[in-house]
Design an enzyme around this catalytic site. Structure first.
Site, PDB file in Angstrom:
ATOM      1  N   HIS A 126      -0.951  -1.332  -6.004  1.00  0.00           N
ATOM      2  CA  HIS A 126       0.097  -0.844  -5.515  1.00  0.00           C
ATOM      3  C   HIS A 126       0.316  -0.990  -4.077  1.00  0.00           C
ATOM      4  O   HIS A 126      -1.007  -0.666  -2.862  1.00  0.00           O
ATOM      5  CB  HIS A 126       0.976   0.882  -5.054  1.00  0.00           C
ATOM      6  CG  HIS A 126      -0.320   1.453  -4.565  1.00  0.00           C
ATOM      7  ND1 HIS A 126      -0.522   2.747  -3.449  1.00  0.00           N
ATOM      8  CD2 HIS A 126      -1.539   2.671  -5.640  1.00  0.00           C
ATOM      9  CE1 HIS A 126      -1.180   3.172  -3.313  1.00  0.00           C
ATOM     10  NE2 HIS A 126      -2.022   2.975  -5.173  1.00  0.00           N
ATOM     11  N   GLU A 160      -4.405   6.485 -11.655  1.00  0.00           N
ATOM     12  CA  GLU A 160      -5.837   6.799 -10.664  1.00  0.00           C
ATOM     13  C   GLU A 160      -6.660   7.672 -11.564  1.00  0.00           C
ATOM     14  O   GLU A 160      -6.212   8.535 -11.984  1.00  0.00           O
ATOM     15  CB  GLU A 160      -4.945   6.767  -9.529  1.00  0.00           C
ATOM     16  CG  GLU A 160      -6.749   6.428  -8.588  1.00  0.00           C
ATOM     17  CD  GLU A 160      -7.434   6.005  -8.429  1.00  0.00           C
ATOM     18  OE1 GLU A 160      -7.472   4.357  -8.202  1.00  0.00           O
ATOM     19  OE2 GLU A 160      -7.488   4.555  -9.939  1.00  0.00           O
TER      20      GLU A 160
HETATM   21  O1  2PG Z   1      -6.083   7.493  -5.204  1.00  0.00           O
HETATM   22  C1  2PG Z   1      -6.782   6.985  -4.019  1.00  0.00           C
HETATM   23  O2  2PG Z   1      -7.488   7.378  -2.833  1.00  0.00           O
HETATM   24  C2  2PG Z   1      -6.579   6.010  -3.845  1.00  0.00           C
HETATM   25  C3  2PG Z   1      -8.403   6.181  -4.112  1.00  0.00           C
HETATM   26  O3  2PG Z   1      -9.066   4.347  -4.515  1.00  0.00           O
HETATM   27  O4  2PG Z   1      -6.409   4.857  -4.795  1.00  0.00           O
HETATM   28  P1  2PG Z   1      -5.331   4.576  -4.665  1.00  0.00           P
HETATM   29  O5  2PG Z   1      -4.773   4.520  -3.738  1.00  0.00           O
HETATM   30  O6  2PG Z   1      -5.261   2.860  -5.175  1.00  0.00           O
HETATM   31  O7  2PG Z   1      -4.183   5.704  -5.928  1.00  0.00           O
END
Ligand code: 2PG
EC number: 5.4.2.-
Length: 215
Positions: free
Chosen positions: A9, A82
């Site tokens: 994203h 995530e």
């Molecule tokens: O969750 C988060 O803080 C980051 C870690 O890498 O993942 P993302 O921003 O891609 O969701």
């Protein structure tokens, strides 16, 4: 041969602030919105047939922009979320105590069942993201799906396809709105199954995104 595009994203407010998100959420920044538009401009000529996205807000918004460019509907799949980072979610990376940093480090130093209290293990993450990818094999012949997900989730997926452990994801920089591609090949001669064609390509971005450790 089935080709599957993988997109992290766009930059979010908490990415920019170096705040841990996991399965918590924050909105895309103006930069993140622009990054998503640049991905859309890049993939709109690739014949994308399906946009499948993590159901968290930051991926939803990114998927909306890309799906609009490709003229596709969006399917949401929570398996693309995530890593659940438990009690450390919402915390600023620089605010962690040595003990808390140890929890995060245990996830990346090879403890397959290590987890942040209240969170998910890398083994559990790997199982669900691979299941989500495998679902693409059931799409109609000629499909070309694009999955929208997250840094650790996609890093874990690509690393394990390469035969590396899930925690190798920290050695693979998948910046915001980077584009990766994995192909499914039936060959008996070469490695049958998933192969990585591209990982972390940001050539479509006018300003390469920084990841949280580079800020
Ligand atoms: O969750 C988060 O803080 C980051 C870690 O890498 O993942 P993302 O921003 O891609 O969701």
């Amino acid at each position: 041969m089935l080709q599957v595009y993988l997109v992290r994203h766009g930059e979010t407010q908490w990415n920019a602030e170096r705040r841990i998100q996991g399965q918590s959420d924050s909105p895309l920044t103006a930069t993140g919105e622009r990054q998503a538009m640049l991905v859309g401009a890049r993939v709109r000529t690739l014949g994308i047939t399906h946009v499948i996205s993590s159901d968290l807000g930051r991926t939803r918004r990114t998927a909306e922009i890309i799906a609009d460019a490709c003229g596709c509907d969006i399917t949401f799949d929570a398996r693309l979320r995530e890593l659940d980072m438990g009690v450390l979610e919402k915390r600023h990376i620089d605010s962690l105590t040595p003990e808390e940093e140890g929890w995060r480090r245990r996830l990346v130093d090879g403890t397959a069942d290590g987890r942040i209290p209240g969170g998910e293990s890398m083994r559990e993450l790997g199982e669900r993201v691979h299941a989500a990818l495998a679902s693409c094999l059931a799409l109609p012949a000629g499909s070309r799906p694009l999955l929208v997900s997250h840094g650790i989730a996609l890093g874990c997926l690509v690393s394990t396809i390469l035969g590396l452990p899930a925690w190798a994801e920290r050695r693979l920089r998948l910046r915001n709105c980077s584009v990766s591609r994995v192909d499914y090949q039936e060959s008996l001669w070469l490695a049958p199954g998933w192969v990585v064609e591209t990982a972390g390509d940001v050539s479509h971005l006018d300003v390469p995104a920084l990841d949280e450790l580079q800020r």
